[in-house]
Design a protein around this motif. Structure first.
Motif, PDB file in Angstrom:
ATOM      1  N   THR A   1      -4.659  -9.161   0.481  1.00  0.00           N
ATOM      2  CA  THR A   1      -4.705  -8.934   1.932  1.00  0.00           C
ATOM      3  C   THR A   1      -3.333  -8.550   2.481  1.00  0.00           C
ATOM      4  O   THR A   1      -3.231  -8.032   3.588  1.00  0.00           O
ATOM      5  N   SER A   2      -2.268  -8.831   1.717  1.00  0.00           N
ATOM      6  CA  SER A   2      -0.904  -8.507   2.159  1.00  0.00           C
ATOM      7  C   SER A   2      -0.382  -7.223   1.537  1.00  0.00           C
ATOM      8  O   SER A   2       0.521  -6.577   2.085  1.00  0.00           O
ATOM      9  N   GLY A   3      -0.913  -6.842   0.394  1.00  0.00           N
ATOM     10  CA  GLY A   3      -0.447  -5.633  -0.276  1.00  0.00           C
ATOM     11  C   GLY A   3      -1.272  -5.397  -1.522  1.00  0.00           C
ATOM     12  O   GLY A   3      -2.048  -6.260  -1.954  1.00  0.00           O
ATOM     13  N   GLU A   4      -1.100  -4.234  -2.131  1.00  0.00           N
ATOM     14  CA  GLU A   4      -1.897  -3.909  -3.312  1.00  0.00           C
ATOM     15  C   GLU A   4      -1.492  -4.760  -4.508  1.00  0.00           C
ATOM     16  O   GLU A   4      -0.314  -4.986  -4.768  1.00  0.00           O
ATOM     17  N   ILE A   5      -2.503  -5.211  -5.244  1.00  0.00           N
ATOM     18  CA  ILE A   5      -2.308  -5.993  -6.462  1.00  0.00           C
ATOM     19  C   ILE A   5      -2.783  -5.177  -7.662  1.00  0.00           C
ATOM     20  O   ILE A   5      -3.905  -4.684  -7.687  1.00  0.00           O
ATOM     21  N   ASP A   6      -1.912  -5.000  -8.650  1.00  0.00           N
ATOM     22  CA  ASP A   6      -2.306  -4.441  -9.945  1.00  0.00           C
ATOM     23  C   ASP A   6      -2.181  -5.556 -10.975  1.00  0.00           C
ATOM     24  O   ASP A   6      -1.104  -6.145 -11.130  1.00  0.00           O
TER      25      ASP A   6
ATOM     26  N   PRO B   1      -6.824  -3.323 -13.547  1.00  0.00           N
ATOM     27  CA  PRO B   1      -7.659  -3.787 -12.432  1.00  0.00           C
ATOM     28  C   PRO B   1      -6.784  -3.904 -11.178  1.00  0.00           C
ATOM     29  O   PRO B   1      -5.654  -4.380 -11.244  1.00  0.00           O
ATOM     30  N   ALA B   2      -7.312  -3.481 -10.041  1.00  0.00           N
ATOM     31  CA  ALA B   2      -6.517  -3.465  -8.812  1.00  0.00           C
ATOM     32  C   ALA B   2      -7.325  -4.021  -7.652  1.00  0.00           C
ATOM     33  O   ALA B   2      -8.559  -3.985  -7.651  1.00  0.00           O
ATOM     34  N   TYR B   3      -6.590  -4.535  -6.660  1.00  0.00           N
ATOM     35  CA  TYR B   3      -7.253  -4.984  -5.438  1.00  0.00           C
ATOM     36  C   TYR B   3      -6.347  -4.735  -4.231  1.00  0.00           C
ATOM     37  O   TYR B   3      -5.151  -5.016  -4.264  1.00  0.00           O
TER      38      TYR B   3
END
Length: 382
Positions: free
Chosen positions: A81-86, A108-110
């Protein structure tokens, strides 16, 4: 106005073609000379996984004396929710289309809002935040993977016995970077079992995940405290790992590129300048006749400016189309010599501005000298 200018040019078709050819060649040379700058910066950002100060390598692990009590996806989605996660270090998978298969690294990314930086998009579209949040089975494929397996945008590929639609192809076709050989998947489109197997230890049931977190560095501490407060059933240790940082100074690469290309650029500028002077000087008799007929100097100068502007814009349009064609036909060969026909906003804008400004400035002196000629003498000019 445009009709009058075009009609004026069409009275001199060979002169027009000669002028346009000179402008087009010069604009192409300038565009090629500075076109490599953008690729250098893109490659550096890719090899450093994003912009400096806006991405961090973060390891999150729960303490061994406290069995992990949450779904790992919940942790990652909260951070997303704060920034892209890889999610890193998740191994390799087979990507298949028909009988063709290639084993590549899966990331995988979110993210649930637009990321502050994304790898360069070669074809297609990026996965949207909504598609990521919904866990839609859509992927981004690296250019080398796409070429090796024969994948195009909107194709359906098989990954771990599941079907995914290719939303876009990332990376650069002729310049290798870290994103040319990966498959990018929304983390919610993967099974819980797969994610658990990568970041949850079966032996002591603790979480240990390495993430590439695209968020401002200054916010990491605040986000870490918020994470521990949100998921208070587990005590987390959060370590930031060093990513090699090299400050990317756009002006530095511009200066270095220009230094190596100065001879070519100077030749192009001289060519544009010569064309402009030639055009005005070839019309001295015509312009003085206009003076005899009562035309004001301001009117004559404005007509010359309009001619030069139309010529420059027409030449720019042709050079852009020609550069796109050359990129398709010969980029793979010319790229080996540290040149490129790739068109981007940098070389397009600079080439347009230079062509217009140099053409205009070069026409001022001969235009003013022509206006100083006594009409009776000017009519005698051959």
């Amino acid at each position: 106005m445009l009709r009058k200018v075009l009609a004026h040019w069409l009275k001199r078709p060979w002169t027009f073609m000669f002028m346009v050819s000179g402008y087009v060649i010069s604009i192409l040379i300038i565009s090629m000379s500075i076109g490599k700058i953008d690729s250098i910066i893109i490659n550096m950002e890719c090899n450093q996984f994003g912009r400096i100060g806006e991405r961090s390598a973060v390891e999150i692990y729960s303490q061994s004396n406290n069995a992990f009590k949450y779904n790992p996806k919940e942790i990652i989605q909260y951070l997303g929710t704060s920034g892209e996660i890889d999610l890193l270090n998740t191994g390799k998978v087979d990507v298949s289309k028909g009988s063709s298969t290639k084993r590549v690294e899966i990331i995988p990314a979110y993210f649930d809002k637009k990321a502050n930086w994304q790898p360069p998009l070669y074809k297609g579209e990026y996965i949207t935040p909504e598609e990521c949040k919904n866990g839609e089975k859509k992927v981004l494929i690296g250019t080398e993977v796409a070429e090796g397996v024969g994948i195009n945008v909107n194709d359906v590929v098989s990954i771990m016995n599941e079907k995914y639609k290719v939303k876009g192809i990332i990376g650069q076709e002729y310049d290798w970077n870290n994103y040319n050989e990966i498959v990018y998947v929304p983390i919610k489109a993967l099974s819980d079992e797969y994610i658990d197997s990568k970041i949850i230890s079966k032996k002591d049931n603790i979480m240990d995940a390495t993430l590439l977190y695209r968020v401002n560095d200054e916010k990491i501490t605040e986000i870490s405290k918020s994470l521990e407060s949100k998921f208070d059933k587990n005590k987390f240790n959060i370590d930031r790992k060093k990513i090699y940082d090299t400050s990317i100074e756009y002006s530095h690469y511009l200066n270095e590129t220009l230094k190596s290309k100065i001879p070519l650029i100077l030749v192009s500028l001289i060519n544009i300048s010569t064309m402009s002077v030639f055009w005005v000087m070839s019309r001295r008799k015509e312009l003085t006749v206009k003076k005899v007929m009562g035309a004001h100097d301001k009117y004559i100068k404005n007509s010359i400016r309009k001619d030069m502007l139309i010529l420059a814009l027409f030449s720019v349009l042709i050079s852009i189309v020609l550069q796109e064609i050359l990129f398709i036909l010969v980029e793979s060969k010319i790229n080996k010599f540290d040149c490129t026909f790739k068109l981007n906003w940098v070389n397009a804008s600079v080439s347009i501005i230079i062509a217009i400004i140099v053409g205009y400035i070069s026409s001022i002196f001969p235009m003013n000298k022509t206006m100083e000629i006594i009409p009776a003498d000017g009519i005698k000019v051959e």
